[in-house]
Scaffold this active site. Sequence first.
Site, PDB file in Angstrom:
ATOM      1  N   ALA A  57      13.015  21.242   1.708  1.00  0.00           N
ATOM      2  CA  ALA A  57      12.264  21.974   0.685  1.00  0.00           C
ATOM      3  C   ALA A  57      10.980  21.249   0.292  1.00  0.00           C
ATOM      4  CB  ALA A  57      13.150  22.204  -0.539  1.00  0.00           C
ATOM      5  N   GLU A  59       8.899  19.754   2.112  1.00  0.00           N
ATOM      6  CA  GLU A  59       7.843  19.965   3.108  1.00  0.00           C
ATOM      7  C   GLU A  59       7.313  21.399   3.143  1.00  0.00           C
ATOM      8  OE1 GLU A  59       9.990  16.396   3.703  1.00  0.00           O
ATOM      9  OE2 GLU A  59      10.858  18.403   3.872  1.00  0.00           O
ATOM     10  N   THR A  87      22.836  12.710  -7.945  1.00  0.00           N
ATOM     11  CA  THR A  87      21.690  11.912  -8.379  1.00  0.00           C
ATOM     12  C   THR A  87      20.572  12.823  -8.881  1.00  0.00           C
ATOM     13  OG1 THR A  87      20.568  11.941  -6.231  1.00  0.00           O
ATOM     14  CG2 THR A  87      22.238  10.227  -6.569  1.00  0.00           C
ATOM     15  N   HIS A  89      17.824  13.281  -7.514  1.00  0.00           N
ATOM     16  CA  HIS A  89      17.048  13.776  -6.364  1.00  0.00           C
ATOM     17  C   HIS A  89      16.836  15.291  -6.455  1.00  0.00           C
ATOM     18  CE1 HIS A  89      15.516  13.566  -2.264  1.00  0.00           C
ATOM     19  NE2 HIS A  89      16.300  14.571  -1.931  1.00  0.00           N
TER      20      HIS A  89
END
Length: 157
Positions: A57, A59, A87, A89
Site C-alpha cells: 500500500a 508504494e 504494532t 505500522h
Amino acid sequence: MSQRIKGNLSGNGLRIGIVVSRFNNEITGGLLRGAMRALIASEVSEKDISTIEVPGAFEISFALDQLAKMNHYHALIALGCVIKGETAHFEYISDSAMRGILEVGQKYGIPVSCGVLTTYTEEQAIARSGDNEENKGSEAAFTVIEMANLAKQLKGK
C-alpha cells in the site's frame, strides 16, 4: 432555476489506470476482480484499462503519480489492503497511503478513487473484497467513472 451538474456511470471511451498492491494478495485480488467487473459492466473497454502491480500500500501513490504524469488516463483507481497488526505500522502505512492517494488527485487534477481497505481483522477485509455487492473494488470503480464524467463536464464549462 439553478444548474445541477453530476457525473454518470457510462464508462464508454474512458481510459482507466488501476494500481493494485500485491501485499494481502487474496484480498487485493478480490478487489481487482470487483473493479474489473464494475468497469466492464459500465462499458469501459478492456483495452482502455491498465493494471499496475506494486509491492504494498505504501508504494501505491508513487505508481499513481507516474500514471497521472503520463496525461493518458481519465481517472485512476488505488486498490490495496492494510490489516492492523500488533504494532503501529498499520497507522503509519494507512496514513501515508491515504495521504499519497489524495495528493495525486489534487496535484494533477485527475479523479483518483480509493479502494484501499484499512481493516482491524482479516475477516473484515475478506467481507469487503468478496464476489458480492459489498466489494470495495467495485465501489471504487463506479465512483471513479462517475467522477471522470463529472470532470469532463466541468472542463467543458
